[in-house]
Write a protein that holds these residues in place. Structure first.
Motif, PDB file in Angstrom:
ATOM      1  N   ASP A 177       1.596  -3.726  -2.304  1.00 43.16           N
ATOM      2  CA  ASP A 177       2.218  -3.817  -0.978  1.00 43.16           C
ATOM      3  C   ASP A 177       3.491  -2.981  -0.895  1.00 43.16           C
ATOM      4  O   ASP A 177       3.863  -2.506   0.182  1.00 43.16           O
ATOM      5  CB  ASP A 177       2.517  -5.278  -0.633  1.00 43.16           C
ATOM      6  CG  ASP A 177       1.253  -6.054  -0.286  1.00 43.16           C
ATOM      7  OD1 ASP A 177       0.370  -5.482   0.381  1.00 43.16           O
ATOM      8  OD2 ASP A 177       1.136  -7.217  -0.699  1.00 43.16           O
ATOM      9  N   GLU A 178       4.157  -2.806  -2.030  1.00 43.38           N
ATOM     10  CA  GLU A 178       5.345  -1.957  -2.052  1.00 43.38           C
ATOM     11  C   GLU A 178       4.965  -0.503  -1.783  1.00 43.38           C
ATOM     12  O   GLU A 178       5.699   0.230  -1.107  1.00 43.38           O
ATOM     13  CB  GLU A 178       6.044  -2.078  -3.411  1.00 43.38           C
ATOM     14  CG  GLU A 178       7.358  -1.324  -3.519  1.00 43.38           C
ATOM     15  CD  GLU A 178       8.407  -1.790  -2.529  1.00 43.38           C
ATOM     16  OE1 GLU A 178       9.222  -0.938  -2.105  1.00 43.38           O
ATOM     17  OE2 GLU A 178       8.403  -2.989  -2.160  1.00 43.38           O
ATOM     18  N   GLN A 199      -7.794  -2.932  -5.060  1.00 41.34           N
ATOM     19  CA  GLN A 199      -6.752  -3.480  -5.931  1.00 41.34           C
ATOM     20  C   GLN A 199      -6.297  -4.857  -5.466  1.00 41.34           C
ATOM     21  O   GLN A 199      -6.030  -5.742  -6.284  1.00 41.34           O
ATOM     22  CB  GLN A 199      -5.552  -2.527  -5.991  1.00 41.34           C
ATOM     23  CG  GLN A 199      -5.794  -1.313  -6.855  1.00 41.34           C
ATOM     24  CD  GLN A 199      -4.496  -0.670  -7.314  1.00 41.34           C
ATOM     25  OE1 GLN A 199      -3.447  -1.303  -7.336  1.00 41.34           O
ATOM     26  NE2 GLN A 199      -4.566   0.595  -7.685  1.00 41.34           N
ATOM     27  N   LYS A 200      -6.210  -5.033  -4.143  1.00 35.03           N
ATOM     28  CA  LYS A 200      -5.782  -6.320  -3.612  1.00 35.03           C
ATOM     29  C   LYS A 200      -6.801  -7.401  -3.947  1.00 35.03           C
ATOM     30  O   LYS A 200      -6.437  -8.528  -4.331  1.00 35.03           O
ATOM     31  CB  LYS A 200      -5.605  -6.228  -2.096  1.00 35.03           C
ATOM     32  CG  LYS A 200      -4.834  -7.397  -1.496  1.00 35.03           C
ATOM     33  CD  LYS A 200      -3.364  -7.354  -1.893  1.00 35.03           C
ATOM     34  CE  LYS A 200      -2.565  -8.401  -1.148  1.00 35.03           C
ATOM     35  NZ  LYS A 200      -1.134  -8.379  -1.547  1.00 35.03           N
ATOM     36  N   HIS A 201      -8.074  -7.069  -3.836  1.00 40.33           N
ATOM     37  CA  HIS A 201      -9.134  -8.025  -4.167  1.00 40.33           C
ATOM     38  C   HIS A 201      -9.088  -8.382  -5.654  1.00 40.33           C
ATOM     39  O   HIS A 201      -9.194  -9.562  -6.026  1.00 40.33           O
ATOM     40  CB  HIS A 201     -10.498  -7.435  -3.810  1.00 40.33           C
ATOM     41  CG  HIS A 201     -11.650  -8.286  -4.266  1.00 40.33           C
ATOM     42  ND1 HIS A 201     -11.992  -9.474  -3.653  1.00 40.33           N
ATOM     43  CD2 HIS A 201     -12.523  -8.131  -5.312  1.00 40.33           C
ATOM     44  CE1 HIS A 201     -13.020 -10.008  -4.276  1.00 40.33           C
ATOM     45  NE2 HIS A 201     -13.364  -9.215  -5.286  1.00 40.33           N
ATOM     46  N   THR A 210      -2.213   2.961   2.601  1.00 43.70           N
ATOM     47  CA  THR A 210      -2.429   2.152   3.804  1.00 43.70           C
ATOM     48  C   THR A 210      -3.315   0.966   3.460  1.00 43.70           C
ATOM     49  O   THR A 210      -4.126   1.026   2.526  1.00 43.70           O
ATOM     50  CB  THR A 210      -3.113   2.974   4.912  1.00 43.70           C
ATOM     51  OG1 THR A 210      -4.440   3.323   4.490  1.00 43.70           O
ATOM     52  CG2 THR A 210      -2.319   4.237   5.218  1.00 43.70           C
ATOM     53  N   LYS A 211      -3.162  -0.104   4.231  1.00 45.67           N
ATOM     54  CA  LYS A 211      -3.953  -1.301   3.967  1.00 45.67           C
ATOM     55  C   LYS A 211      -5.429  -1.094   4.280  1.00 45.67           C
ATOM     56  O   LYS A 211      -6.271  -1.886   3.853  1.00 45.67           O
ATOM     57  CB  LYS A 211      -3.406  -2.477   4.777  1.00 45.67           C
ATOM     58  CG  LYS A 211      -2.053  -2.969   4.293  1.00 45.67           C
ATOM     59  CD  LYS A 211      -1.642  -4.243   5.001  1.00 45.67           C
ATOM     60  CE  LYS A 211      -0.333  -4.779   4.436  1.00 45.67           C
ATOM     61  NZ  LYS A 211       0.080  -6.056   5.067  1.00 45.67           N
ATOM     62  N   GLU A 212      -5.728  -0.039   5.025  1.00 44.36           N
ATOM     63  CA  GLU A 212      -7.121   0.237   5.366  1.00 44.36           C
ATOM     64  C   GLU A 212      -7.829   1.060   4.295  1.00 44.36           C
ATOM     65  O   GLU A 212      -9.052   1.219   4.329  1.00 44.36           O
ATOM     66  CB  GLU A 212      -7.198   0.998   6.703  1.00 44.36           C
ATOM     67  CG  GLU A 212      -6.784   0.180   7.920  1.00 44.36           C
ATOM     68  CD  GLU A 212      -5.282  -0.044   7.989  1.00 44.36           C
ATOM     69  OE1 GLU A 212      -4.527   0.820   7.471  1.00 44.36           O
ATOM     70  OE2 GLU A 212      -4.866  -1.088   8.524  1.00 44.36           O
ATOM     71  N   SER A 213      -7.076   1.574   3.345  1.00 45.60           N
ATOM     72  CA  SER A 213      -7.674   2.453   2.338  1.00 45.60           C
ATOM     73  C   SER A 213      -8.525   1.657   1.354  1.00 45.60           C
ATOM     74  O   SER A 213      -8.225   0.501   1.044  1.00 45.60           O
ATOM     75  CB  SER A 213      -6.583   3.203   1.575  1.00 45.60           C
ATOM     76  OG  SER A 213      -5.819   2.300   0.798  1.00 45.60           O
TER      77      SER A 213
END
Length: 331
Positions: free
Chosen positions: A293-294, A311-313, A302-305
């Motif tokens: 998020d940093e 990585q978030k998952h 971007t959060k859509e990438s």
């Protein structure tokens, strides 16, 4: 115990102990950079003195964690106890040369700690910043307990129990040994104080002993794999997709094993920290996920990438499988 091993090295060098003793108890003469605790059956190596200490600890609501041996230190056995109400840890050592003695330890959330000990050696050594030690072989279990509650750094204090004792103990040993190695080993003044206890006043003997001990510490400095390669090639570079993920290795400021490019300790030395390739994978997933998020805030992602979502998952999945309270070694 760390103090005992270092001071014993000084004693052996100054006194010129017989070759048999140096070979049999080589860890005293040349203490290892890293140690590993191996569980042993309850009751093994327990003397009458130990049983007396155990009863005294039990009367003060200490719970036994377990008994361990250290392969790097032949003959040494230790049994750990925790007092969860006051966040105090006690370790009873059985050693073939000096017998049975106790350390009590408490550390606050700012990593400042106090160890009080009935070890017969160790007062002569300097201590790392923020790691105070009081050593007096005449102290009883009751004395040690009263002293640590009275003089330890202000809380809140870290909890040490069966879930994290091994990790915390090994890490504390590694941290102190790194500090001693990075300062070049024992100082001449430390050797001088140790010599005075033995009744040795010769400056020449002290200097020679100091030189020998510092040479031993210098030999412990580890060489990075890239420094061995004629072109500085790194076998753990990201582009090579190595099995040992460098993102899973810890940061240790000033450590000679740190990667000059990425800052983490080189994965070549993961065994020094008791880590496996699976540990590195878990730690790397959590480390990278915590930073993702940093990168978005910095406009680098971007959060859509797909990279962010992947990585978030992985990060959320690892946190679910390995919660911090149960697996602090991964955070």
């Amino acid at each position: 115990m760390k103090i005992f091993m270092v001071i014993s090295a000084i004693v052996l060098v100054i006194a010129g102990f017989i070759r048999y003793l140096i070979q049999k108890f080589s860890y005293l003469f040349n203490p290892p950079l890293r140690i590993h605790l191996v569980p042993e059956a309850a009751g093994k190596g327990r003397s009458k003195v130990f049983e007396q200490h155990r009863r005294e600890l039990d009367s003060r609501s200490f719970d036994e964690i377990g008994t361990f041996r250290i392969p790097e230190m032949s003959g040494l056995m230790l049994t750990a106890f925790t007092q969860p109400y006051q966040n105090v840890c006690a370790v009873v050592y059985n050693h073939p040369i000096v017998g049975c003695f106790i350390d009590m330890f408490s550390e606050n959330e700012e990593s400042r700690s106090l160890t009080v000990s009935s070890a017969p050696l160790g007062e002569e050594l300097d201590q790392p910043p923020g790691r105070e030690k009081i050593i007096d072989k005449t102290l009883t279990v009751s004395d040690l307990y009263d002293l640590i509650l009275k003089d330890r750094p202000a809380g809140p204090h870290k909890r040490i129990d069966a879930s994290n004792f091994v990790v915390e103990f090994q890490a504390a040993y590694a941290k102190e040994m790194d500090w001693r190695v990075n300062r070049g080993g024992v100082t001449e003044e430390e050797v001088r104080r140790s010599a005075q206890v033995m009744g040795i006043a010769s400056d020449k003997t002290v200097r020679k002993a100091t030189e020998k001990l510092r040479d031993q510490y210098a030999s412990k400095q580890r060489i990075l794999p890239c420094e061995k390669h004629p072109e500085g090639d790194c076998s753990y570079d990201y582009e090579k997709n190595p099995r040992r993920d460098i993102e899973g290795m810890p940061f240790v400021n000033g450590d000679p094993r740190s990667c000059p490019k990425y800052g983490h300790i080189c994965p070549e030395f993961m065994e020094d920290f008791g880590l496996t390739t699976e540990d590195l994978h878990i730690r790397a997933s959590i480390h990278c996920g915590a930073l993702i998020d940093e990168l978005v805030k910095q406009g680098k992602l971007t959060k859509e990438s797909p990279e962010y979502r992947e990585q978030k998952h992985r990060y959320e999945n690892m946190r679910r499988l390995y919660p911090k309270g149960k697996y602090p070694q991964y955070y």
